[in-house]
Design a protein around this motif. Structure first.
Motif, PDB file in Angstrom:
ATOM      1  N   THR A  67      41.285  26.833  53.758  1.00  0.00           N
ATOM      2  CA  THR A  67      41.992  26.850  55.034  1.00  0.00           C
ATOM      3  C   THR A  67      40.983  26.648  56.147  1.00  0.00           C
ATOM      4  OG1 THR A  67      41.762  29.241  55.188  1.00  0.00           O
ATOM      5  CG2 THR A  67      43.795  28.421  54.242  1.00  0.00           C
ATOM      6  N   ALA A  98      38.913  31.888  64.512  1.00  0.00           N
ATOM      7  CA  ALA A  98      39.178  33.226  65.033  1.00  0.00           C
ATOM      8  C   ALA A  98      38.545  33.319  66.415  1.00  0.00           C
ATOM      9  CB  ALA A  98      38.593  34.284  64.111  1.00  0.00           C
ATOM     10  N   THR A 151      44.388  34.471  52.954  1.00  0.00           N
ATOM     11  CA  THR A 151      45.098  33.797  54.045  1.00  0.00           C
ATOM     12  C   THR A 151      44.309  33.773  55.347  1.00  0.00           C
ATOM     13  OG1 THR A 151      46.191  35.844  54.722  1.00  0.00           O
ATOM     14  CG2 THR A 151      47.308  34.484  53.068  1.00  0.00           C
ATOM     15  N   THR A 186      40.512  27.811  59.823  1.00  0.00           N
ATOM     16  CA  THR A 186      41.009  28.775  60.790  1.00  0.00           C
ATOM     17  C   THR A 186      39.924  29.050  61.814  1.00  0.00           C
ATOM     18  OG1 THR A 186      42.355  29.809  59.086  1.00  0.00           O
ATOM     19  CG2 THR A 186      41.965  31.090  61.054  1.00  0.00           C
ATOM     20  N   PHE A 219      39.870  40.831  57.580  1.00  0.00           N
ATOM     21  CA  PHE A 219      40.805  39.731  57.393  1.00  0.00           C
ATOM     22  C   PHE A 219      41.159  39.634  55.917  1.00  0.00           C
ATOM     23  CE2 PHE A 219      38.109  38.784  60.995  1.00  0.00           C
ATOM     24  CZ  PHE A 219      39.007  38.358  61.958  1.00  0.00           C
ATOM     25  N   ASP A 220      42.376  39.207  55.625  1.00  0.00           N
ATOM     26  CA  ASP A 220      42.775  38.953  54.244  1.00  0.00           C
ATOM     27  C   ASP A 220      41.989  37.741  53.751  1.00  0.00           C
ATOM     28  OD1 ASP A 220      44.395  37.546  52.092  1.00  0.00           O
ATOM     29  OD2 ASP A 220      45.472  39.452  52.278  1.00  0.00           O
ATOM     30  N   LYS A 275      44.298  35.977  57.572  1.00  0.00           N
ATOM     31  CA  LYS A 275      45.045  36.629  58.645  1.00  0.00           C
ATOM     32  C   LYS A 275      44.391  37.972  58.948  1.00  0.00           C
ATOM     33  CE  LYS A 275      49.464  34.505  57.667  1.00  0.00           C
ATOM     34  NZ  LYS A 275      50.862  34.724  57.287  1.00  0.00           N
ATOM     35  N   PRO A 276      44.375  38.398  60.211  1.00  0.00           N
ATOM     36  CA  PRO A 276      43.780  39.696  60.549  1.00  0.00           C
ATOM     37  C   PRO A 276      44.480  40.837  59.820  1.00  0.00           C
ATOM     38  CG  PRO A 276      44.203  38.407  62.530  1.00  0.00           C
ATOM     39  CD  PRO A 276      44.839  37.671  61.394  1.00  0.00           C
ATOM     40  N   ALA A 277      43.672  41.750  59.279  1.00  0.00           N
ATOM     41  CA  ALA A 277      44.224  42.876  58.524  1.00  0.00           C
ATOM     42  C   ALA A 277      43.958  44.206  59.210  1.00  0.00           C
ATOM     43  CB  ALA A 277      43.637  42.905  57.112  1.00  0.00           C
ATOM     44  N   ARG A 325      39.321  41.516  50.959  1.00  0.00           N
ATOM     45  CA  ARG A 325      39.184  41.533  52.418  1.00  0.00           C
ATOM     46  C   ARG A 325      37.845  40.928  52.829  1.00  0.00           C
ATOM     47  NH1 ARG A 325      44.162  42.434  53.253  1.00  0.00           N
ATOM     48  NH2 ARG A 325      44.950  44.542  53.251  1.00  0.00           N
TER      49      ARG A 325
END
Length: 111
Positions: free
Chosen positions: A57, A61, A98, A59, A94-95, A100-102, A78
């Motif tokens: 991916t 941030a 994916t 991404t 983050f995961d 995505k913020p965790a 993580r």
């Protein structure tokens, strides 16, 4: 040379015992073959499924202005990023699959 005599014919009890032993050996052999097949299937499943778990991916941030990344690490599933934001330390997770913020953990000094 003398010929050895042929072995005597087994009695009915012995023949029944031989048949029972053959049947038990057949069951044990089939059970062993089934267990080996199950192990090979499990290993193959893990090998092929493990190669599919890679995710690519792109991404970006966004970090606050003036933030510095102090360290990064991977903990289980993580991604952990330690930041220095204007003298305050913050940990963001983050995961890993994916991105995505965790979670976010901030540290502050007591006055």
């Amino acid at each position: 040379m003398t010929e050895q005599p042929a072995p005597p014919e087994p009695t009915p009890e012995q023949a029944a015992l031989f048949a029972r032993v053959r049947r038990m050996m057949l069951i044990a052999g089939l059970t062993t073959a089934l267990a080996v097949a199950a192990v090979l299937i499990a290993i193959g499943y893990r090998l092929f499924r493990g190669s599919e778990s890679t995710v690519s991916t792109d991404t970006t941030a966004m970090l606050p202005r003036g933030a510095r990344i102090l360290s990064t690490a991977v903990a289980g599933d993580r991604l952990v990023v330690t930041l220095d934001i204007g003298g305050v330390t913050e940990i963001r997770t983050f995961d890993a699959r994916t991105l995505k913020p965790a979670g976010r953990l901030r540290f502050a000094n007591e006055p």
